[in-house]
Design a protein around this motif. Structure first.
Motif, PDB file in Angstrom:
ATOM      1  N   VAL A 142      18.678 -41.936  34.110  1.00 18.90           N
ATOM      2  CA  VAL A 142      18.490 -42.101  35.102  1.00 18.90           C
ATOM      3  C   VAL A 142      19.950 -43.328  35.188  1.00 18.90           C
ATOM      4  N   GLY A 143      21.098 -42.553  36.393  1.00 18.92           N
ATOM      5  CA  GLY A 143      22.335 -42.672  35.945  1.00 18.92           C
ATOM      6  C   GLY A 143      22.843 -41.587  35.266  1.00 18.92           C
ATOM      7  N   ILE A 144      23.977 -40.777  35.874  1.00 11.90           N
ATOM      8  CA  ILE A 144      24.641 -40.701  35.079  1.00 11.90           C
ATOM      9  C   ILE A 144      26.098 -40.451  35.081  1.00 11.90           C
ATOM     10  N   ASN A 145      26.768 -40.384  34.032  1.00 13.40           N
ATOM     11  CA  ASN A 145      28.186 -41.150  33.888  1.00 13.40           C
ATOM     12  C   ASN A 145      28.747 -40.929  32.583  1.00 13.40           C
ATOM     13  N   ILE A 192      20.462 -30.529  27.350  1.00 13.03           N
ATOM     14  CA  ILE A 192      19.478 -31.888  28.307  1.00 13.03           C
ATOM     15  C   ILE A 192      20.123 -31.280  29.481  1.00 13.03           C
ATOM     16  N   PRO A 193      18.718 -31.222  30.615  1.00  8.86           N
ATOM     17  CA  PRO A 193      19.627 -30.524  32.335  1.00  8.86           C
ATOM     18  C   PRO A 193      20.258 -31.962  33.196  1.00  8.86           C
ATOM     19  N   ILE A 194      20.971 -31.659  33.696  1.00  5.99           N
ATOM     20  CA  ILE A 194      22.214 -32.775  34.036  1.00  5.99           C
ATOM     21  C   ILE A 194      22.102 -32.485  36.026  1.00  5.99           C
ATOM     22  N   GLN A 195      20.846 -33.216  36.213  1.00  4.42           N
ATOM     23  CA  GLN A 195      19.685 -32.736  37.523  1.00  4.42           C
ATOM     24  C   GLN A 195      21.088 -33.594  38.480  1.00  4.42           C
ATOM     25  N   LEU A 196      21.480 -33.518  39.464  1.00  3.83           N
ATOM     26  CA  LEU A 196      22.544 -33.509  40.709  1.00  3.83           C
ATOM     27  C   LEU A 196      21.951 -33.551  41.710  1.00  3.83           C
ATOM     28  N   ARG A 197      21.162 -33.414  42.145  1.00  2.00           N
ATOM     29  CA  ARG A 197      20.010 -33.083  43.025  1.00  2.00           C
ATOM     30  C   ARG A 197      19.033 -33.173  42.836  1.00  2.00           C
ATOM     31  N   LYS A 198      18.373 -34.100  42.134  1.00  2.00           N
ATOM     32  CA  LYS A 198      17.197 -34.953  42.038  1.00  2.00           C
ATOM     33  C   LYS A 198      17.662 -36.430  41.914  1.00  2.00           C
ATOM     34  N   ALA A 199      16.548 -36.556  42.859  1.00  2.00           N
ATOM     35  CA  ALA A 199      16.733 -38.730  42.072  1.00  2.00           C
ATOM     36  C   ALA A 199      14.943 -39.077  41.888  1.00  2.00           C
ATOM     37  N   ALA A 200      14.780 -39.725  41.202  1.00  2.00           N
ATOM     38  CA  ALA A 200      14.306 -41.315  40.572  1.00  2.00           C
ATOM     39  C   ALA A 200      14.018 -42.098  41.696  1.00  2.00           C
ATOM     40  N   LEU A 201      12.628 -41.799  42.347  1.00  2.00           N
ATOM     41  CA  LEU A 201      12.832 -42.770  43.391  1.00  2.00           C
ATOM     42  C   LEU A 201      11.915 -44.048  42.855  1.00  2.00           C
ATOM     43  N   ALA A 202      10.897 -44.177  42.309  1.00  2.00           N
ATOM     44  CA  ALA A 202      10.393 -45.171  41.138  1.00  2.00           C
ATOM     45  C   ALA A 202       9.487 -45.111  39.950  1.00  2.00           C
ATOM     46  N   ILE A 203       9.470 -45.827  39.002  1.00  2.00           N
ATOM     47  CA  ILE A 203       8.814 -45.591  37.768  1.00  2.00           C
ATOM     48  C   ILE A 203       7.730 -46.316  37.781  1.00  2.00           C
ATOM     49  N   GLU A 204       6.240 -45.602  37.453  1.00  2.00           N
ATOM     50  CA  GLU A 204       4.897 -45.466  37.543  1.00  2.00           C
ATOM     51  C   GLU A 204       4.083 -45.835  36.329  1.00  2.00           C
ATOM     52  N   GLY A 205       3.029 -46.645  36.694  1.00  2.00           N
ATOM     53  CA  GLY A 205       2.190 -47.157  35.689  1.00  2.00           C
ATOM     54  C   GLY A 205       1.443 -48.533  35.596  1.00  2.00           C
ATOM     55  N   GLU A 206       1.076 -49.070  34.593  1.00  2.00           N
ATOM     56  CA  GLU A 206      -0.267 -49.970  35.253  1.00  2.00           C
ATOM     57  C   GLU A 206       0.334 -50.988  34.271  1.00  2.00           C
ATOM     58  N   GLU A 207       0.785 -50.818  32.901  1.00  2.00           N
ATOM     59  CA  GLU A 207       0.747 -51.952  31.719  1.00  2.00           C
ATOM     60  C   GLU A 207       2.476 -51.102  31.330  1.00  2.00           C
ATOM     61  N   LYS A 208       2.622 -50.373  31.280  1.00  2.00           N
ATOM     62  CA  LYS A 208       3.767 -49.523  31.013  1.00  2.00           C
ATOM     63  C   LYS A 208       4.540 -48.298  31.380  1.00  2.00           C
ATOM     64  N   VAL A 209       5.175 -47.698  31.117  1.00  2.00           N
ATOM     65  CA  VAL A 209       5.741 -46.376  31.910  1.00  2.00           C
ATOM     66  C   VAL A 209       4.852 -45.574  31.708  1.00  2.00           C
ATOM     67  N   GLU A 210       4.179 -44.872  32.348  1.00  2.00           N
ATOM     68  CA  GLU A 210       3.478 -43.856  32.546  1.00  2.00           C
ATOM     69  C   GLU A 210       3.941 -42.344  33.019  1.00  2.00           C
TER      70      GLU A 210
END
Length: 398
Positions: free
Chosen positions: A148-151, A235-253
């Protein structure tokens, strides 16, 4: 008795230690990490001539040369206070107190975050942490994830993770918020990406990035940008997509994604969740300059150098007698520039100690810094040369 204490065993600190020791000074280097090398330790990339830049090997070369010259390197040592004395500097460390005539701060840089909801879950890390885990500790950060973050930093490290066999499903923007204003803006990210067009592995991408430098074409470029992005090293470089939230109970899912309009707004009815097991958050870098502030060094805000930097001149001197700085504490640049600055600082410290014959050497070393900077493939800030001239002018006015 140590003639100079250097805080930071990265490329700047080790190069300065070598430069000082070659001119007869007794040098001690301290670093809180367990290995010398700083950010060199995580670097692994291919140069334009086909050779590989291996940061671990480069670090070992500097360390071996420094030790062979009698430099004392103390690892696992933290510095928590600095005070100026009549005879120099009193440095308070976790292994004791040292008083030295000259002190060099080469503390490097730190990462800024680009936070989104869920970024504190286990499995979320900064892009720099992923680099260190992969290239230094040989620990796989996960099996399938996103960045998350393109630089410039995230693109370089994405390739390193890929070389380690880690599946990077995509790189995308963070959702816009009060912190991620620029990082979540497709147009501003595109403009920063265009500076890296010469590094693209495909001739078509290089040609396209050259054409896109013309402002009237950029708006069209964003409107026509493929929803699945352009691929670099697969690796797709996606300027027209955004990560809104990271989901999971005890870890990233999973991660909640959405399509973006060219203006960076969330497109209607485009939100969905994608399963992953890790997320790398890529913000930017800023000078790690707290110790200079503790020492009482004056600062100036220079955006072209990455933020607030200690006031210094081309000789790496600060306005405080016996206090020197080098490397990313003075502005965000490459490891090669940091090493060249370290050499300048070492000669400057030798001159401070009264070593004769340093004037011509110092001027050659300063010219070399500019040559290394001009040859750098990647600049974290495009106006860095202007920033350097600006900070030197402000020093002369003090």
């Amino acid at each position: 008795m140590t003639d100079v204490l250097i805080v930071g065993a990265g490329p700047a600190g080790l190069s300065a230690a070598i430069s000082c020791s070659e001119r007869g000074l007794k040098v001690t280097v301290v670093d809180e990490f367990m290995k010398p090398g700083g950010r060199l330790l995580g670097q692994l990339h291919q140069e334009p001539n086909g050779t590989w830049w291996n940061g671990i090997e480069e670090s070992a070369k500097l360390q071996n040369k420094a030790v062979s010259l009698g430099v004392v390197i103390q690892l696992g040592v933290s510095v928590y206070d600095i005070k100026q004395s009549a005879d120099g500097w009193i440095v308070y460390t976790s292994s004791g107190v040292q008083e030295v005539p000259a002190l060099l701060l080469a503390t490097g840089a730190a990462e800024t975050a680009a936070p989104i909801p869920g970024w504190t879950l286990p499995g979320v890390m900064s892009i720099g942490a992923a680099q260190v885990m992969t290239n230094v500790h040989r620990v796989r950060v996960g099996m399938r994830g996103i960045i998350v973050g393109i630089n410039v930093l995230s693109i370089a490290i994405a390739r390193e993770l890929q070389l380690a066999g880690i599946d990077i499903t995509a790189m995308m923007l963070p959702a816009k918020n009060i912190i991620n204003t620029d990082a979540g803006d497709p147009q501003k990210v595109m403009q920063s990406m265009l500076r890296l067009g010469h590094l693209a592995p495909s001739p078509i991408l290089r040609l396209g990035s050259g054409l896109m430098r013309y402002s009237p074409l950029q708006a069209w470029g964003l409107r026509l940008y493929p929803k699945n992005g352009f691929k670099i090293w697969g690796i797709p470089i996606q300027l027209r997509k955004a990560a809104l939230a990271i989901e999971g109970e005890e870890k990233v899912e999973s991660v909640q994604l959405a399509d973006l309009t060219p203006d960076g707004e969330i497109a209607a009815h485009s939100t969905r969740s994608v399963p992953i097991d890790f997320v790398c958050m890529a913000g930017s870098l800023y000078p790690l300059a707290e110790l200079a502030a503790v020492a009482g060094c004056p600062f100036r805000f220079v955006p072209e150098l990455g933020g607030h930097v200690p006031l210094h001149n081309a000789q790496m001197q600060t306005p405080l007698t016996g206090l020197f700085v080098a490397g990313n504490i003075t502005g965000i640049e490459s490891a090669k520039v940091a090493a060249a600055q370290g050499t300048v600082a070492g000669i400057s410290i030798a001159a401070f100690h009264g070593v004769s014959g340093t004037d011509e050497e110092l001027q050659r070393a300063i010219r070399n810094v500019w040559e290394v900077r001009e040859q750098a493939l990647i600049q974290f800030h495009p106006q860095v040369a202007e920033g350097r001239r600006h900070i030197e002018t402000m020093y002369d006015e003090v």
